[in-house]
Design an enzyme around this catalytic site. Sequence first.
Site, PDB file in Angstrom:
ATOM      1  N   LYS A 193       0.902  -1.282  -0.116  1.00  0.00           N
ATOM      2  CA  LYS A 193       0.049  -0.102  -0.088  1.00  0.00           C
ATOM      3  C   LYS A 193       0.819   1.105  -0.035  1.00  0.00           C
ATOM      4  CE  LYS A 193      -3.945  -2.396   2.410  1.00  0.00           C
ATOM      5  NZ  LYS A 193      -4.282  -2.859   3.549  1.00  0.00           N
ATOM      6  N   GLN A 223      -4.479  -1.298   9.641  1.00  0.00           N
ATOM      7  CA  GLN A 223      -4.650  -2.769   9.042  1.00  0.00           C
ATOM      8  C   GLN A 223      -5.122  -3.742  10.077  1.00  0.00           C
ATOM      9  OE1 GLN A 223      -3.203  -3.387   5.956  1.00  0.00           O
ATOM     10  NE2 GLN A 223      -4.074  -5.465   6.198  1.00  0.00           N
ATOM     11  N   ASP A 237     -10.734   3.219   4.341  1.00  0.00           N
ATOM     12  CA  ASP A 237     -11.490   1.852   4.077  1.00  0.00           C
ATOM     13  C   ASP A 237     -12.833   1.764   4.057  1.00  0.00           C
ATOM     14  OD1 ASP A 237      -9.462   0.094   3.622  1.00  0.00           O
ATOM     15  OD2 ASP A 237      -8.859  -0.180   5.848  1.00  0.00           O
TER      16      ASP A 237
END
Length: 282
Positions: A54, A98, A121
Site C-alpha cells: 500500500k 491494518q 477503508d
Amino acid sequence: MAARLIDGKAVGAAVRERVREEVAELVAAGERPPALATVLVGEDPASQIYIRNKRKACEEAGIHSLHQGLPADTSEDELLDLVVGLGLDDEVDGILVQLPVPAQIDPDRIVAAIDPAKDVDGLTPVNAGLLAHGMPGLVPCTPSGVMELLRHEGVELEGAEAVVVGRSKLVGVPIARLLLGANATVTICHSRSRDLAAVCSRADVLVAAVGVPRMLGADAVKPGATVIDVGMNRGEDGVCGDVDTDAVLDVAAAITPVPGGVGPMTIAMLLANTLAAARARV
Ligand code: NAP
C-alpha cells in the site's frame, strides 16, 4: 467458448494512473500532496506485506505515506489515542488501520474512532450507514473495485439478477448494496443459505466473497454469467479463489482470475479514496 478473463491488473493500473495524474494536478495547483497514514499493530507477516504494498503504491501515485508501527502488546487505549490523534492532524487525509489487530484490542472500537472523513477503508459506522442509505461517502476498497471492474467490462446491471455469496461488513454486504444502487436485483447468500448452487445459478452477475477454496463450481454458474471471484485463499499450490475457475470457464461469459482479478483493484481504490478524502478536505 471459454470465458473472457477480466484483467484486474490492467484496470487497476488505469485507476492508479488516473489518481497519479490528478494528484499531480492538485500539487501543480499549489496544494500539498494527499497523505495516507497507515497503522500496523504487531508483526504479522501478511499484514506487513499488505502495508508495504500500500505504501509503495501511494508513493508511485505521489501520495505521501506516513506509517506507525506499534508493538504487538499495544493496548486498546493506546491505539485509540493514536487513531484519534491522526483524525485531528491536518496533515493527514486518510487513515488505515491494518486488520486484524491483536486479541486484546476490539477492532470495532478502533474503527469507530476513525474520523469518517479520513476513513479510506470505508469501514466506520458513519460510512457504512451512508452506503446503506445510498448516500455519498467513502466506500470500502474491494467492493468499489468490484464495481469498477463491472463498469469497465460494460456489464449491464440494471434489472440483472445479482447473487453475492458472503455477508461480511468488509466485502459481501457493501458489494450487495452497491449492486442494489446500480438497480440489480440482489440476493445475498451465506453459510446458512439452502441450495446455494441453485440460487447462484440464477445470477447474471455472481460475486463470491467467501474464503473457501474453489467452493463454487459449474453447477453454480448460469451460462453467460459474469463471475467476480473475490476469494483469496492461500494453499500449498499458491493462491486460489472461491470459484473453481477451470470448471467454470466453459459456462461463464467472463470471470476474474485469482490472482490478477479483484486483488489489484483493492489497492487502486485505496489510492482513489485517499485522493477523494483529500479533495473533500481542501
Ligand atoms: P469473512 O468475513 O470470513 O466472510 C465470509 C462470508 O462467507 C461469511 O458471510 C460467511 O457466512 C460466508 N460463508 C462461509 N462459508 C460459507 C459456505 N460454505 N457457504 C456460503 N457462505 C459461506 O470473509 P471476507 O473478509 O468477506 O473475505 C471473503 C474472501 O475474500 C476471503 O477469501 C478473503 O481473503 C477475500 N478478500 C479478498 C480481497 C481482495 O482484495 N481480493 C479483499 C478482502 C477479502 P456467515 O456470515 O454465515 O458466517
